[in-house]
Write a protein that holds these residues in place. Structure first.
Motif, short mmCIF file in Angstrom:
data_model
loop_
_atom_site.label_atom_id
_atom_site.label_comp_id
_atom_site.label_asym_id
_atom_site.label_seq_id
_atom_site.Cartn_x
_atom_site.Cartn_y
_atom_site.Cartn_z
N SER A 1 -20.28 16.88 83.74
CA SER A 1 -20.49 17.29 82.35
C SER A 1 -19.99 16.19 81.41
CB SER A 1 -19.74 18.58 82.06
OG SER A 1 -18.34 18.34 82.13
N ALA A 2 -20.46 16.25 80.18
CA ALA A 2 -19.98 15.30 79.17
C ALA A 2 -18.50 15.50 78.90
CB ALA A 2 -20.79 15.47 77.88
N THR A 3 -18.02 16.72 79.13
CA THR A 3 -16.61 17.03 78.84
C THR A 3 -15.67 16.21 79.72
OG1 THR A 3 -17.22 19.28 78.24
CG2 THR A 3 -14.90 18.87 78.75
N VAL A 4 -15.99 16.11 81.00
CA VAL A 4 -15.09 15.39 81.90
C VAL A 4 -15.13 13.90 81.60
CG1 VAL A 4 -16.72 15.07 83.82
CG2 VAL A 4 -14.29 15.21 84.29
N VAL A 5 -16.29 13.37 81.16
CA VAL A 5 -16.36 11.96 80.75
C VAL A 5 -15.48 11.73 79.53
CG1 VAL A 5 -17.86 10.10 79.98
CG2 VAL A 5 -18.69 11.74 81.68
N ALA A 6 -15.59 12.60 78.53
CA ALA A 6 -14.78 12.45 77.32
C ALA A 6 -13.29 12.53 77.65
CB ALA A 6 -15.16 13.54 76.32
N ARG A 7 -12.96 13.42 78.55
CA ARG A 7 -11.54 13.54 78.95
C ARG A 7 -11.04 12.25 79.58
NH1 ARG A 7 -10.09 17.46 83.77
NH2 ARG A 7 -8.01 16.70 84.27
N ALA A 8 -11.87 11.62 80.42
CA ALA A 8 -11.47 10.37 81.06
C ALA A 8 -11.27 9.28 80.01
CB ALA A 8 -12.51 9.95 82.08
N PHE B 1 -8.09 2.30 85.16
CA PHE B 1 -8.55 3.21 86.22
C PHE B 1 -9.31 4.39 85.61
CE2 PHE B 1 -8.36 6.31 89.58
CZ PHE B 1 -8.34 5.56 90.76
N ALA B 2 -8.76 4.98 84.55
CA ALA B 2 -9.43 6.11 83.89
C ALA B 2 -10.77 5.69 83.31
CB ALA B 2 -8.53 6.68 82.81
N LEU B 3 -10.84 4.47 82.78
CA LEU B 3 -12.09 3.98 82.21
C LEU B 3 -13.15 3.78 83.30
CD1 LEU B 3 -12.67 3.44 79.24
CD2 LEU B 3 -12.21 1.02 79.64
N VAL B 4 -12.72 3.28 84.46
CA VAL B 4 -13.66 3.11 85.57
C VAL B 4 -14.16 4.47 86.06
CG1 VAL B 4 -13.95 2.20 87.90
CG2 VAL B 4 -12.65 0.89 86.23
N LEU B 5 -13.26 5.45 86.08
CA LEU B 5 -13.69 6.81 86.44
C LEU B 5 -14.76 7.32 85.47
CD1 LEU B 5 -10.48 8.87 87.40
CD2 LEU B 5 -12.38 8.22 88.88
N ALA B 6 -14.55 7.07 84.18
CA ALA B 6 -15.53 7.49 83.18
C ALA B 6 -16.88 6.81 83.44
CB ALA B 6 -15.03 7.16 81.78
N ALA B 7 -16.85 5.53 83.80
CA ALA B 7 -18.09 4.81 84.08
C ALA B 7 -18.80 5.41 85.29
CB ALA B 7 -17.78 3.34 84.31
N ARG B 8 -18.06 5.71 86.35
CA ARG B 8 -18.69 6.32 87.53
C ARG B 8 -19.33 7.66 87.18
NH1 ARG B 8 -15.75 7.28 92.76
NH2 ARG B 8 -17.90 7.26 93.52
N LEU B 9 -18.67 8.43 86.34
CA LEU B 9 -19.22 9.72 85.93
C LEU B 9 -20.51 9.54 85.13
CD1 LEU B 9 -15.81 11.32 84.95
CD2 LEU B 9 -17.30 12.18 86.76
N GLU B 10 -20.55 8.52 84.26
CA GLU B 10 -21.75 8.26 83.49
C GLU B 10 -22.91 7.81 84.39
OE1 GLU B 10 -22.31 9.35 80.75
OE2 GLU B 10 -20.98 8.72 79.14
N ILE B 11 -22.60 7.04 85.41
CA ILE B 11 -23.64 6.64 86.36
C ILE B 11 -24.24 7.87 87.02
CG2 ILE B 11 -24.09 5.43 88.54
CD1 ILE B 11 -21.80 3.47 87.68
N ARG B 12 -23.36 8.78 87.44
CA ARG B 12 -23.84 9.99 88.09
C ARG B 12 -24.60 10.88 87.11
NH1 ARG B 12 -22.20 11.65 92.99
NH2 ARG B 12 -21.99 9.38 93.18
N ARG B 13 -24.28 10.80 85.84
CA ARG B 13 -24.99 11.57 84.82
C ARG B 13 -26.34 10.95 84.46
NH1 ARG B 13 -23.13 14.75 80.99
NH2 ARG B 13 -23.76 13.36 79.30
N GLY B 14 -26.60 9.74 84.99
CA GLY B 14 -27.88 9.10 84.74
C GLY B 14 -27.92 8.23 83.51
#
Length: 868
Positions: free
Chosen positions: A330-337, A355-368
């Motif tokens: 969800s967008a929520t977990v990206v914003a939290r990261a 590390f948190a920023l890289v997690l956000a990037a991985r989440l965005e990749i999975r979100r398309g």
């Protein structure tokens, strides 16, 4: 004439302050607080000189402020320090005021650093160090009080510099403390500095050196101040997690947390919980990780420790991100990261923010949204050379996933290759089998991504070769080293001797029907202590060899076929090398293979006892044959057109390491060798080996069927040395094993699943452990273990198998014959007689074993490991 009441009150208050200082130094803060409050009450006694009252009150209040900050909220402590500052203004003696202000500032800066306000703490310490240096230089004779305070200030400043990755400054301060302490005979202060040096070099990524400093501190603390061991254990656990030993770290933290909670050391409890969460996350226990991280975060927030609370929040985010990545985040977990990354950056925690920023990037990749992910990754600061290895691997993984999302498979594979090479360089500097094998966890996701990419191009020979190469890059890297010459040092030897003694005591207690819970606990604790000593080896485990290529394997096969198994998701795959070709076959469900291997293993264990009733034998044997046939249909029969009737070299995966291949119909009478990797097989079959000679035959106690076995086997080998039960003592056997060509040991054995290097063979004076046989200076070329289950391994991420036979192979043995299941004394003796008969006739070990096992495969579950 008795002293007046006021004088007695002051004297007692001073004694209580000294006692409280001892308690606080040993992290017994509640005790210290009670003593200081009692001392403050005594100072209310009428008639005390005002200046003396101010002096003693300042000493008590300064220490009380620190202890209150440790056990409660940091602001409580800082308020108390404000009271100290007011008291200092009432002192007329300038020298005394300076000395007491120094002590107060030391305690204040220590508290600030503890809760993450590092720069404030360092600024305060700079003033203290300069002041104390001036005091010592002005002194006409050694001022031990000033030296002790300076050592404390430098220790605290060194710790603080280490926290913010100013490595050189940290080491400079701490080395100076060690020199001061040794020059002025302050052994406890030197030990505390060694502990701090361990923390500094751990943050710089040098784990073996860190573990060595921790070990030296541990030895001194046990003798001088055991109360300091709890904090040391927390830092040791952090080092273990960094090299993938999450389960060992978890057990260590579970040991210390109850004591920390009893002593109410708030910061240490929270930090230990935070690390316990990190260990659980690495070990795959998401629920425990989330629960423990949440508990740590709440404690740290209440304490007024925002930096540490944010780090705990990062652990919780990692759990949620892992779950989100399994679906559509969800967008929520990206914003939290992103929000957490910004908060960590504000708190000057650069590695964690990245590390948190890289997690956000991985989440965005999975979100398309690869463009958004690309923007996030571009904003990640350049990785420091000493950034934690898991941070570097995550960045490589995110870059690979981004390339893949944009259709660039070549760049994705290049990122994976670069990341695994980086991990390999870290591994190359580690000493000890467990450390070298544990690091594989950090490259697991990168390796899996690469293998999935290669599998997209099903069918082509070139793709099969690429898959083989990636499997070799990602699996069983422990076995690609030429081990350095190593011995068990005296202290480790003493620990292993203690484990041996406790093992014998436990065995006697079990035989006598006595309670064993306490003994089992002591034995496990002793094993863990010995293992930790082994991790601080001063030199790397060995010299790395290049990963084997398909062409190198094909050139060495000489008419054999090599089958390398792998699992991707639930897809079981075989890569077959034979006839100068490399082919890939999808076999079916990995879950089915795992369950089949475990059921067959259970049946063979049930069939092992020598005197089972015939009807029971028939039932169990029928079940075992059914399971063997099912496994054969899944694993080998689809490969029949490729392997024909060739001799096999098998690279198992996961649960397939327990399979005794001679039990499967396809392998009946077929020489079959199991190896942890093709690279390991290439190494084991190399011609260039240190010369070895002679045959050693050893018989352990309690084997009735082996009474005449050793004498019978000696008839096949004219140059054999025999060690019967009385002579087969641990030291004698280890000495005799060194440099021998062929060693045969008939003894009871046991695989230790939780602590693989304490898998053992039982001799007349106790057990000989994998720890010891893996460190022989000149390991035997060929070893036969006529014992139960010693072909078993603990399999870590990266298909890193480790056990008794594995320790021999990693230590340089060429071939090991061992059982992967329990085996009765009588069938073991019969199998070994047949094996040695064929061996003496000139057969290679794999050929000799195939013939020996074929006579009764279900009762002779022996496996040929290594060169074959």
């Amino acid at each position: 004439m008795p002293a007046p009441k006021s004088a007695r009150a002051v004297a007692l208050a001073r004694q209580l302050r000294d006692s409280a200082l001892d308690a606080a130094t040993a992290d017994r803060h509640p005790v210290a607080i009670r003593q200081m409050r009692r001392g403050l009450e005594l100072l209310e006694t009428p008639g005390i000189d005002p200046q003396e009252r101010h002096e003693v009150r300042i000493r008590l209040l300064s220490l009380l402020a620190f202890c209150l900050g440790e056990t409660g909220n940091v602001e409580d402590g800082l308020l108390q320090f404000a009271a100290v500052d007011r008291e200092l203004g009432e002192l007329r003696d300038d020298g005394l005021r300076t000395r007491l202000a120094t002590t107060a500032n030391l305690n204040r800066s220590a508290l600030l650093c503890r809760v993450g306000r590092i720069d404030e703490g360092i600024a305060s310490l700079d003033v203290v160090v300069d002041l104390l240096d001036a005091v010592i230089q002005r002194a006409t004779s050694p001022d031990l009080d000033a030296v002790n305070l300076l050592a404390l200030a430098l220790s605290n400043r060194g710790n603080a510099h280490g926290e913010v990755h100013r490595h050189d400054k940290a080491v400079r301060d701490l080395d100076r403390v060690v020199a001061l302490a040794e020059a002025h005979d302050l052994p406890l202060r030197a030990a505390i500095a060694k502990h701090a040096l361990g923390n500094a070099v751990q943050r710089a990524g040098d784990i073996p050196v860190a573990l060595r400093h921790y070990h030296e501190a541990n030895r001194a603390f046990q003798e001088l101040e055991p109360g300091l061991l709890l904090r040391l254990r927390i830092d040791q656990a952090e080092a273990m997690i960094s090299v993938g030993l999450a389960d060992e770290a978890g057990r260590l933290l579970d040991e210390v947390l109850p004591d920390l909670r009893r002593q109410r050391i708030g910061q240490d409890v929270a930090e230990a919980e935070l690390l316990r969460a990190a260990a659980a996350l690495q070990d795959g226990d998401a629920a425990l990780a989330k629960r423990t991280a949440g508990a740590a975060q709440r404690k740290l927030a209440r304490r007024g420790s925002p930096a540490w609370a944010a780090v705990a929040g990062l652990i919780a985010l990692r759990v949620d991100a892992a779950r989100a990545l399994a679906g559509r985040p969800s967008a929520t977990v990206v914003a939290r990261a992103e929000e957490l990354s910004a908060e960590l950056a504000r708190l000057k925690l650069g590695d964690q923010a990245a590390f948190a920023l890289v997690l956000a990037a991985r989440l965005e990749i999975r979100r398309g949204d690869p463009d958004r992910a690309d923007a996030l990754l571009r904003s990640v600061p350049k990785s420091r050379r000493i950034a934690p290895i898991d941070h570097r691997m995550l960045l490589r993984l995110a870059r690979a996933e981004l390339a893949l999302a944009r259709g660039n498979q070549r760049v994705a594979l290049a990122q994976a290759k670069a990341g695994l090479a980086e991990l390999g360089r870290m591994r190359d500097g580690l000493g000890g089998l467990e450390l070298v094998s544990g690091t594989a966890v950090h490259g697991r996701e990168l390796g899996e991504l690469a293998v999935r990419l290669v599998l997209r191009g099903r069918g082509s020979a070139a793709n099969a070769k690429r898959l083989f190469t990636w499997l070799e890059r990602t699996r069983a890297q422990l076995y690609r080293y030429d081990p350095a010459e190593s011995t068990v040092d005296s202290e480790l030897g003493e620990r292993i001797t203690e484990v041996r003694r406790l093992s014998r005591v436990l065995l006697r207690a079990r035989l006598d029907g006595l309670p064993t819970a306490e003994l089992e606990s002591r034995l496990k604790a002793s094993q863990r202590a010995a293992s930790r000593l082994g991790w601080s080896a001063a030199s790397p485990w060995g010299t790395p060899r290049p990963v084997g290529t398909p062409d190198e394997v094909l050139a060495r096969l000489d008419g054999r076929a090599l089958v390398s198994f792998a699992v991707v998701d639930d897809d079981l795959i075989a890569v077959v090398l034979a006839d100068d070709r490399v082919r890939m076959v999808h076999l079916g469900s990995a879950t089915a293979a795992t369950e089949g291997a475990r059921r067959l293993h259970a049946d063979l264990n049930a069939l092992a006892p020598d005197h089972l009733a015939p009807p029971l034998v028939d039932v169990i044997a029928a079940s075992a044959r059914r399971e063997a046939d099912k496994l054969d249909r899944l694993l080998l029969r689809p490969l029949a057109p490729m392997i024909g009737d060739r001799e096999l070299v098998v690279v198992p995966t996961g649960a397939l390491y327990v399979v005794p291949w001679g039990v499967l119909p396809t392998c009946a009478n077929r020489p079959t060798t199991a190896v942890p990797s093709a690279t390991a097989w290439l190494s084991a079959t190399r011609a260039e080996r240190e010369p070895a000679g002679g045959v050693l035959l050893v018989r352990g106690p309690g084997l009735e069927a082996a009474e005449g076995e050793i004498d019978r086997l000696a008839g096949y080998h004219r140059d054999a040395t025999l060690l019967g039960v009385p002579e087969a003592r641990v030291a004698a056997v280890l000495d005799a094993l060194d440099g021998v060509e062929l060693a045969h040991i008939a003894a009871h054995g046991e695989h230790e699943p939780e602590n693989a290097l304490f898998s053992r063979l039982e001799l007349v004076d106790g057990a000989v452990f994998a720890h010891e046989v893996g460190r022989l200076r000149r390991p035997p070329h060929r070893v036969v273990l006529a014992a139960c289950e010693l072909a078993l391994n603990r399999v870590r991420p990266g298909d890193e198998p480790l056990g008794f036979a594995g320790a021999l192979l990693a230590g340089g043995a060429r071939t090991v014959i061992a059982a992967s299941s329990r085996v009765g004394d009588e069938p073991s003796a019969a199998a070994m007689a047949d094996f040695h008969s064929h061996l003496a006739g000139g057969a290679r070990p794999a050929v000799a074993l195939a013939d020996a096992v074929a006579a009764d495969p279900l009762r002779r579950p022996f496996v040929c490991l290594g060169a074959g």
